[in-house]
Design a protein around this motif. Sequence first.
Motif: not given
Length: 124
Positions: A117-124
Amino acid sequence: MAHTRPPGPRRSTLDNAGSPLTPWSWKYPDELRERAVREVQTSGRPVAHVAKDLGIHKEALRGWVRQAEADKGDRPDLLTTAERAELGQLRKEIAELRRANEILKAASVFFAKELDQPRTRPTR
């Protein structure tokens, strides 16, 4: 109608060595088995006659005599009692290893999906 146990002392479900007894091993005490086999081997009388005299089913006695012969080495075509026990233990181990292998396969599939699964950065 519910099945009820006959009156009398309750039999243990373990033999003298602590191994589980099977229903067919409850029927005749070990002493009777040994006596019957010894009688067949020493007297030369037919199995059916000895069985009838002792109140044992003739095919049960025939099996005990065959097993005693195998244990003595007189019947190379049959497994000894020790070989039968070892075979049973090995079969149990194989079954357990197969179950463990299936669990490990399922776990590896699960973790492989997680890694794909692609990893996404959490948005701040």
